[in-house]
Design a protein around this motif. Structure first.
Motif, mmCIF file in Angstrom:
data_model
loop_
_atom_site.group_PDB
_atom_site.id
_atom_site.type_symbol
_atom_site.label_atom_id
_atom_site.label_comp_id
_atom_site.label_asym_id
_atom_site.label_seq_id
_atom_site.Cartn_x
_atom_site.Cartn_y
_atom_site.Cartn_z
ATOM 1 N N SER A 1 0.823 -1.216 0.000
ATOM 2 C CA SER A 1 0.000 0.000 0.000
ATOM 3 C C SER A 1 0.854 1.262 0.000
ATOM 4 O O SER A 1 0.368 2.335 -0.336
ATOM 5 C CB SER A 1 -0.930 0.008 1.220
ATOM 6 O OG SER A 1 -0.214 0.255 2.422
ATOM 7 N N ARG A 2 2.126 1.148 0.363
ATOM 8 C CA ARG A 2 3.024 2.303 0.413
ATOM 9 C C ARG A 2 3.883 2.427 -0.837
ATOM 10 O O ARG A 2 4.678 3.350 -0.956
ATOM 11 C CB ARG A 2 3.933 2.202 1.643
ATOM 12 C CG ARG A 2 3.163 2.277 2.955
ATOM 13 C CD ARG A 2 4.075 2.094 4.145
ATOM 14 N NE ARG A 2 3.341 2.214 5.393
ATOM 15 C CZ ARG A 2 3.527 1.465 6.467
ATOM 16 N NH1 ARG A 2 4.445 0.515 6.439
ATOM 17 N NH2 ARG A 2 2.825 1.647 7.567
ATOM 18 N N MET A 3 3.726 1.491 -1.749
ATOM 19 C CA MET A 3 4.524 1.490 -2.972
ATOM 20 C C MET A 3 3.844 2.316 -4.056
ATOM 21 O O MET A 3 2.659 2.627 -3.971
ATOM 22 C CB MET A 3 4.749 0.055 -3.450
ATOM 23 C CG MET A 3 5.636 -0.756 -2.532
ATOM 24 S SD MET A 3 5.946 -2.409 -3.191
ATOM 25 C CE MET A 3 6.877 -3.118 -1.835
ATOM 26 N N PRO A 4 4.589 2.681 -5.115
ATOM 27 C CA PRO A 4 3.979 3.428 -6.225
ATOM 28 C C PRO A 4 2.824 2.658 -6.860
ATOM 29 O O PRO A 4 2.812 1.415 -6.849
ATOM 30 C CB PRO A 4 5.147 3.587 -7.214
ATOM 31 C CG PRO A 4 6.380 3.444 -6.386
ATOM 32 C CD PRO A 4 6.042 2.482 -5.303
ATOM 33 N N ALA A 5 1.886 3.382 -7.417
ATOM 34 C CA ALA A 5 0.696 2.771 -8.005
ATOM 35 C C ALA A 5 1.062 1.757 -9.092
ATOM 36 O O ALA A 5 0.408 0.722 -9.232
ATOM 37 C CB ALA A 5 -0.219 3.845 -8.582
ATOM 38 N N GLY A 6 2.120 2.043 -9.857
ATOM 39 C CA GLY A 6 2.532 1.127 -10.916
ATOM 40 C C GLY A 6 2.930 -0.236 -10.379
ATOM 41 O O GLY A 6 2.631 -1.272 -10.978
ATOM 42 N N VAL A 7 3.620 -0.256 -9.238
ATOM 43 C CA VAL A 7 4.030 -1.514 -8.608
ATOM 44 C C VAL A 7 2.808 -2.251 -8.080
ATOM 45 O O VAL A 7 2.667 -3.470 -8.251
ATOM 46 C CB VAL A 7 5.037 -1.246 -7.462
ATOM 47 C CG1 VAL A 7 5.386 -2.547 -6.730
ATOM 48 C CG2 VAL A 7 6.305 -0.588 -8.005
ATOM 49 N N GLN A 8 1.907 -1.522 -7.433
ATOM 50 C CA GLN A 8 0.678 -2.131 -6.920
ATOM 51 C C GLN A 8 -0.114 -2.785 -8.054
ATOM 52 O O GLN A 8 -0.536 -3.946 -7.952
ATOM 53 C CB GLN A 8 -0.199 -1.074 -6.244
ATOM 54 C CG GLN A 8 0.409 -0.451 -5.005
ATOM 55 C CD GLN A 8 -0.445 0.690 -4.474
ATOM 56 O OE1 GLN A 8 -1.512 0.983 -5.004
ATOM 57 N NE2 GLN A 8 0.023 1.341 -3.427
ATOM 58 N N ASP A 9 -0.310 -2.033 -9.142
ATOM 59 C CA ASP A 9 -1.100 -2.546 -10.266
ATOM 60 C C ASP A 9 -0.455 -3.787 -10.867
ATOM 61 O O ASP A 9 -1.137 -4.769 -11.186
ATOM 62 C CB ASP A 9 -1.260 -1.463 -11.337
ATOM 63 C CG ASP A 9 -2.082 -0.283 -10.856
ATOM 64 O OD1 ASP A 9 -2.674 -0.367 -9.771
ATOM 65 O OD2 ASP A 9 -2.116 0.740 -11.567
ATOM 66 N N PHE A 10 0.865 -3.752 -11.033
ATOM 67 C CA PHE A 10 1.576 -4.883 -11.634
ATOM 68 C C PHE A 10 1.376 -6.151 -10.808
ATOM 69 O O PHE A 10 1.028 -7.211 -11.341
ATOM 70 C CB PHE A 10 3.068 -4.558 -11.749
ATOM 71 C CG PHE A 10 3.896 -5.709 -12.230
ATOM 72 C CD1 PHE A 10 3.897 -6.072 -13.574
ATOM 73 C CD2 PHE A 10 4.678 -6.438 -11.337
ATOM 74 C CE1 PHE A 10 4.660 -7.147 -14.017
ATOM 75 C CE2 PHE A 10 5.443 -7.513 -11.776
ATOM 76 C CZ PHE A 10 5.429 -7.871 -13.124
ATOM 77 N N LEU A 11 1.559 -6.052 -9.487
ATOM 78 C CA LEU A 11 1.468 -7.236 -8.635
ATOM 79 C C LEU A 11 0.033 -7.741 -8.505
ATOM 80 O O LEU A 11 -0.219 -8.952 -8.541
ATOM 81 C CB LEU A 11 2.034 -6.932 -7.243
ATOM 82 C CG LEU A 11 3.556 -6.758 -7.196
ATOM 83 C CD1 LEU A 11 3.999 -6.327 -5.811
ATOM 84 C CD2 LEU A 11 4.255 -8.061 -7.589
ATOM 85 N N LEU A 12 -0.921 -6.822 -8.371
ATOM 86 C CA LEU A 12 -2.305 -7.255 -8.201
ATOM 87 C C LEU A 12 -2.900 -7.791 -9.501
ATOM 88 O O LEU A 12 -3.684 -8.746 -9.485
ATOM 89 C CB LEU A 12 -3.160 -6.098 -7.676
ATOM 90 C CG LEU A 12 -2.834 -5.660 -6.240
ATOM 91 C CD1 LEU A 12 -3.681 -4.461 -5.846
ATOM 92 C CD2 LEU A 12 -3.046 -6.799 -5.258
#
Length: 203
Positions: free
Chosen positions: A179-190
């Motif tokens: 939740s503290r990571m950049p949106a791009g990282v969140q989107d990639f993993l999810l």
């Protein structure tokens, strides 16, 4: 919890119930009890979710829990002058009736069957079969619900309760850091955990 499905599969009623129960209901109970809690210099402990920090599914659940987080933060600051301590429990995914994967998939299938043909075509007929894998959800389920109860007990009885209690290995080591990571990282993993709709591969 309400159904969890892509946003364009849902209508407003799918969002209304979880928001009414999880957010409006919580606010209603809290503000009606506030005069007594202030008088007693008591404590308020509300339950949010890691879904209130990171929207890991579509539907009304995560918006309701984001609302709880916002309400709880403002309430905590408002109550400091009155000696009222306010805490928020943020559980990860625990094995309860809410996280019954079979029930979740049945709800999703009912919604899928009611979708217009154009929407089904956009996602592809094999989309629901791919969704049944839900690898991340299965991997993240905690089984020991007593961890949540222990945090509630600490929030109610300790001399210095925490403002936030992050509960569960998945919450501590995956959801909260993510939740503290950049949106791009969140989107990639999810997005790696779910099948993309067929339309996304077309030019």
């Amino acid at each position: 919890m309400g159904p969890t499905a892509p946003t364009d599969w849902l209508d407003i009623e799918h969002f209304r119930e979880p928001i009414e129960v999880n957010l409006i209901g919580l606010i209603n109970v809290t503000i009606n009890m506030l005069p007594l809690v202030k008088q007693a210099k008591g404590r308020i402990v509300n339950v949010s979710s890691t879904g209130g920090r990171l929207a890991f599914c579509g539907g009304g659940y995560c918006p309701s829990k984001f609302g709880v987080e916002g309400f709880n933060d403002s309430l905590r600051r408002d109550m400091k002058a009155f000696g009222v301590k306010v805490s928020c429990i943020q559980p990860g995914l625990f094995k309860t009736p809410l996280t019954d994967l079979e029930k979740i998939l049945k709800e999703k299938e009912v919604i899928w069957n009611r979708l217009p043909p154009d929407t089904k075509k956009q996602y592809g007929e094999d989309f629901t079969d791919a969704a049944k894998k839900e690898k991340l959800t299965k991997a993240c389920l905690n089984t020991d619900i007593s961890l949540v109860v222990e945090c509630m007990e600490h929030a109610l009885t300790s001399l210095h309760p925490c403002a936030h209690y992050v509960v569960g290995q998945d919450a501590k080591w995956f959801w909260t850091p993510l939740s503290r990571m950049p949106a791009g990282v969140q989107d990639f993993l999810l997005l790696r955990n779910r099948e993309e709709p067929a339309v996304s591969h077309r030019k």
